[in-house]
Structure formats: structure tokens, C-alpha cells
Design a protein around this motif. Structure first.
Motif, PDB file in Angstrom:
ATOM      1  N   GLY A  99      43.343  46.099  42.367  1.00  0.00           N
ATOM      2  CA  GLY A  99      42.123  46.883  42.171  1.00  0.00           C
ATOM      3  C   GLY A  99      40.862  46.220  42.685  1.00  0.00           C
ATOM      4  O   GLY A  99      39.755  46.605  42.303  1.00  0.00           O
ATOM      5  N   GLN A 122      35.135  43.814  41.225  1.00  0.00           N
ATOM      6  CA  GLN A 122      35.821  44.612  40.224  1.00  0.00           C
ATOM      7  C   GLN A 122      37.309  44.433  40.472  1.00  0.00           C
ATOM      8  O   GLN A 122      37.757  44.409  41.626  1.00  0.00           O
ATOM      9  N   THR A 123      38.080  44.245  39.400  1.00  0.00           N
ATOM     10  CA  THR A 123      39.535  44.093  39.495  1.00  0.00           C
ATOM     11  C   THR A 123      40.188  44.848  38.349  1.00  0.00           C
ATOM     12  O   THR A 123      39.523  45.267  37.409  1.00  0.00           O
ATOM     13  N   ARG A 124      41.482  44.982  38.435  1.00  0.00           N
ATOM     14  CA  ARG A 124      42.253  45.590  37.348  1.00  0.00           C
ATOM     15  C   ARG A 124      43.169  44.505  36.796  1.00  0.00           C
ATOM     16  O   ARG A 124      43.985  43.936  37.529  1.00  0.00           O
ATOM     17  N   ASP A 129      40.058  47.777  33.809  1.00  0.00           N
ATOM     18  CA  ASP A 129      39.204  47.565  34.968  1.00  0.00           C
ATOM     19  C   ASP A 129      38.052  46.666  34.535  1.00  0.00           C
ATOM     20  O   ASP A 129      37.323  46.985  33.583  1.00  0.00           O
ATOM     21  N   ALA A 152      34.576  47.198  33.290  1.00  0.00           N
ATOM     22  CA  ALA A 152      33.857  47.864  34.377  1.00  0.00           C
ATOM     23  C   ALA A 152      33.026  49.029  33.840  1.00  0.00           C
ATOM     24  O   ALA A 152      31.939  49.310  34.348  1.00  0.00           O
TER      25      ALA A 152
END
Length: 172
Positions: A99, A122-124, A129, A152
Motif C-alpha cells: 500500500g 502511507q502504507t498498509r 492504513d 491514515a
């Protein structure tokens, strides 16, 4: 020699801190200062400092919401690279995260006058998130990778407090 000049950003220790940051859901005793042997910083108002198994340094943790507590973790990576060179290499590694979205990169200086870089992504992670800032602050033969993580969906809610806290980051 090349190995000592080549940053290993997020690939090992720092990436562990990014992933570990997704597990914070509780709180501990209140403190206003995160002070470890090689560094210190003031934590955001209302945040607490706690020890997390597997991490070398204590972590600052905010109030949990929606199953996640915003947090600031610190790792140190041996390197002689500049913050800018370390950031360049980090960006390549970060692209491998689930992500991944690059949200920004800016230079900044701590109150101590140390030139550093802030990456925002931003990552998952673990079904969440996350919006994360990675502050890359050079120390004596190391790069301090200070990662501030929040949901997020919180957007920029914690940015002002986190940025103010990171301005106080001081290498001892």
C-alpha cells in the motif's frame, strides 16, 4: 567500506520499527521526555513513554482510537551517509511496502541545528492504513530513524505535535 557508507534504511531494523508500530493499542505511565543514552526528545503533550519488547529504545504513544495508538519509535542504523543520501536509499526500500504511497519529502533542522530529512508515506500494515513520517537525523556514526505512525484516516491530526516534538530531538 562501501557497506558502511551504504544506508540500510528501513530494510532491516527501521522496517521492523515501522511494522511494530502497527501493534500499539494501549497506554502506560505519563512522561513528557523520551530520554535514552544517545538522544532525548520531548514527546507530544498527553502522550506516554513505554518500553516495547524487541525495540532498543522506548516508544512515545498517544491515545488509542479505532484499535490503534499513534506512536513515535526510534531506531539507529550504523552509517556515515548524509540524511539526504539515506533518504534516497530509503525511498527505494519503502516502495516495497504494501500500500505504499509517497506523500512528501522535506528537509528540516532540529533545534540543535542538525540537518535532517522527513519522509511522509502511507502504507498498509496488519489490515490498517497508516500515515507515517520517517525523520532521518544523523548522529555520531549512525542515522536515527524516528518513525511517527498514525491511522491514515487521522490525516494530519497529529502532525503539528509530532513535528514540534521532533524539533527537540537532541543527540547526546
Amino acid at each position: 567500506m562501501l557497506a558502511s557508507l551504504r544506508p540500510r534504511p528501513f530494510a532491516r531494523t527501521a522496517l521492523f520499527a515501522l511494522v511494530a508500530s502497527a501493534t500499539f493499542t494501549g497506554a502506560a505511565l505519563a512522561q513528557t521526555k523520551l530520554s535514552e543514552k544517545p538522544f532525548s526528545m520531548t514527546v507530544p503533550a498527553g502522550w506516554q513513554v513505554r518500553t516495547v519488547p524487541g525495540l532498543k529504545f522506548k516508544v512515545a504513544v498517544g491515545t488509542p482510537g479505532n484499535g490503534f495508538a499513534p506512536n513515535i519509535s526510534v531506531v539507529d542504523e550504523p552509517t556515515r551517509a548524509s540524511a539526504a543520501a539515506y533518504a534516497d536509499a530509503s525511498e527505494k526500500q519503502l516502495q516495497t511496502l504494501e500500500g505504499y504511497k509517497k506523500l512528501g519529502r522535506v528537509p528540516f533542522k532540529t533545534a540543535q541545528g542538525v540537518s535532517a530529512v522527513r519522509l511522509t508515506i502511507q502504507t498498509r500494515q496488519q489490515t490498517k492504513d497508516l500515515r507515517q513520517h520517517a525523520y532521518l537525523i544523523p548522529g555520531k556514526g549512525v542515522m536515527f530513524v524516528v518513525t511517527a505512525s498514525a491511522l491514515a484516516t487521522d490525516g494530519t491530526k497529529h502532525d503539528k505535535a509530532v513535528n514540534a516534538a521532533l524539533m527537540t530531538f537532541a543527540v547526546k
